[in-house]
Design an enzyme around this catalytic site. Structure first.
Site, PDB file in Angstrom:
ATOM      1  N   GLU A 145       0.823  -1.216   0.000  1.00 54.31           N
ATOM      2  CA  GLU A 145       0.000   0.000   0.000  1.00 54.31           C
ATOM      3  C   GLU A 145       0.855   1.264   0.000  1.00 54.31           C
ATOM      4  O   GLU A 145       0.526   2.272   0.633  1.00 54.31           O
ATOM      5  CB  GLU A 145      -0.970  -0.023   1.191  1.00 54.31           C
ATOM      6  N   GLU A 170      -5.495  -8.063  -0.303  1.00 52.46           N
ATOM      7  CA  GLU A 170      -6.090  -7.663   0.965  1.00 52.46           C
ATOM      8  C   GLU A 170      -7.476  -7.127   0.657  1.00 52.46           C
ATOM      9  O   GLU A 170      -7.618  -6.058   0.062  1.00 52.46           O
ATOM     10  CB  GLU A 170      -5.216  -6.617   1.661  1.00 52.46           C
TER      11      GLU A 170
END
Length: 454
Positions: free
Chosen positions: A285, A386
């Protein structure tokens, strides 16, 4: 006179201090690193490939490797670099005493074909897993791996991870094909004992699952949590710690970062010793805004990733890893594209997105700002590494149940290049929501029992 001509880009200017120059060549079958100091933790200047020939300009003592402190000095475009003596040997057959000018390979590796591991030394199991993942989109069904992440946050453990898998089995009669752990709770700043996550992963692998690991690494400048991103040394409260400092020889944060990497490599080594292939998902991320490695200058983030890759691959010989690059959804039009931080095909095996849905989001939106289209341009197997059917804040957990069969519906209809999904833990887990059976029994979904024996 015979000259040695080697392929590459960086000129090694031979300014030998020895009376008679003796060319050396790289031993073994792996690329080697040339470092800024005679130390296994120093930054990498460049690399040489097996068989490359260079001129050694001197000898120094440094870190002992296999009991020997001897390192060779090289001149790399006017900068002295160091290689441990075990990685080079004299070339006895060269009929020349004149100064040898050689051209070394740069640290940027050759890009492999899709489905070929970024690590040229990847073991046979890792190669088999990647070939399998790469071929899933050619199938009419059984083409998307089901996944349930194991444990990351406070209060989680191998026990809670197992319970999450068991809930899915009780609801559907099937176990997910993929599971994972985060090393943060067990690294050197915490328990410094990887036996619990590794034990869970080894058991999962031996039961027939694929496994992955993420790492919410502590801040190497402050030893604070991964979310300790504000650089308090500047007046701008939005400044992050620049990750370029982690590659500066002698920088205290760089020394700490290298120690942290060494610790993580120890944990990964135990899995390699157990013949477990790991989908390694570091620095995830990176286009977000809540961790110290987020929102860096792209070239500096890329350099950090590549340095980790080189250290794990060439220094530590971790040949059981498949490297996953997993940015977050942009979230708004001005957010950075998920692909601007991409380290390059020679340093990545899998790509994907992390996504948490809004409560009223139906269908799943992976392309609101071109994220899915962008990630496809990287030409690697694509995963939803995720996933949460609720917002990342957990809002709505006590009043909303997601129909998990909708996930594979939307992948099939809208995002057919996705080859795996992994539900996150806590309130996002598959067993917490509705219709696990509809998800796990869908003909597109691969369960643990349907995986080949790698």
């Amino acid at each position: 006179m015979k000259k040695l001509i080697l392929c590459g880009l960086l000129l090694v200017l031979a300014t030998s201090v020895w009376a008679q120059a003796t060319p050396y060549e790289v031993t073994g079958d792996r690329r080697i690193n040339v470092r800024t100091e005679p130390s296994t933790t120093a930054s990498v200047l460049t690399q040489f490939a097996p068989g490359d020939q260079v001129e050694v300009t001197g000898e120094v003592d440094g870190d002992a490797v296999n009991g020997s402190p001897l390192w060779y000095a090289l001149n790399i475009s006017g900068v002295t670099g160091y290689v441990h003596n075990s990685l080079l040997r004299p070339v006895e057959s060269v009929e020349s005493t004149e100064v040898v000018a050689a051209v070394a390979r740069p640290a940027t590796a050759v890009e492999p074909n899709r489905g070929v591991p970024a690590n040229p030394n990847a073991d046979t199991r890792a190669r088999a897993v990647l070939r399998y993942l790469n071929g899933l989109t050619d199938r009419p069904d059984n083409r998307v791996l089901s996944g349930q992440f194991g444990a990351y946050g406070d209060g989680t453990s191998a026990v809670t991870a197992t319970e999450q898998l068991q809930l899915i089995f009780e609801a559907s009669g099937q176990y997910p094909a993929l599971t994972g752990m985060d090393y943060q709770r067990w690294d050197m700043q915490h328990a410094n004992n990887f036996s619990e996550p590794n034990g869970f992963l080894i058991d999962a692998w031996n039961a027939g699952s694929l496994v992955n690991i993420s790492w919410h690494a502590n801040n190497p400048w402050t030893n604070g949590a991964s979310t300790d991103w504000e650089d308090t040394r500047t007046e701008d409260p939005w400044d992050t710690y620049p990750v370029s400092e982690l590659l500066e020889a002698g920088n205290p944060a760089a020394r700490q970062w290298r120690a942290m990497l060494a610790n993580i490599a120890d944990g990964l080594q135990a899995l390699e010793d157990a013949n477990v292939v790991v989908i390694w998902r570091p620095l995830h991320e990176m286009n977000g805004g809540w961790a110290w490695w987020h929102l860096q200058e792209p070239d500096e983030f890329i350099a950090l990733w590549r340095d980790m890759f080189d250290y794990f691959t060439y220094d530590r010989g971790l040949d059981n890893l498949l490297w996953a690059y997993t940015p977050m959804m942009k979230g708004h039009p001005d957010g950075p594209s998920p692909i601007v931080f991409y380290p390059g095909a020679a340093y990545v095996d899998l790509v994907g997105l992390d996504k948490y849905m809004e409560l009223d989001e139906d269908p799943l939106d992976l392309n609101g700002y071109g994220e899915y289209d962008g990630i496809l341009t990287l030409d690697k197997p694509v995963g939803l590494f995720e996933f949460g059917p609720l917002p990342a804040s957990g809002a709505g957990w006590d009043s909303f149940e997601y129909d998990y069969a909708n996930l594979i519906r939307d992948i099939r209809e809208l995002y057919p290049e996705v080859v795996l999904f992994q539900a996150w833990e806590y309130v996002w887990q598959i067993g917490r929501h509705a219709n696990a059976a509809g998800l796990m029994r869908d003909p597109w979904v691969i369960t643990r029992g349907e995986l080949p024996n790698f």
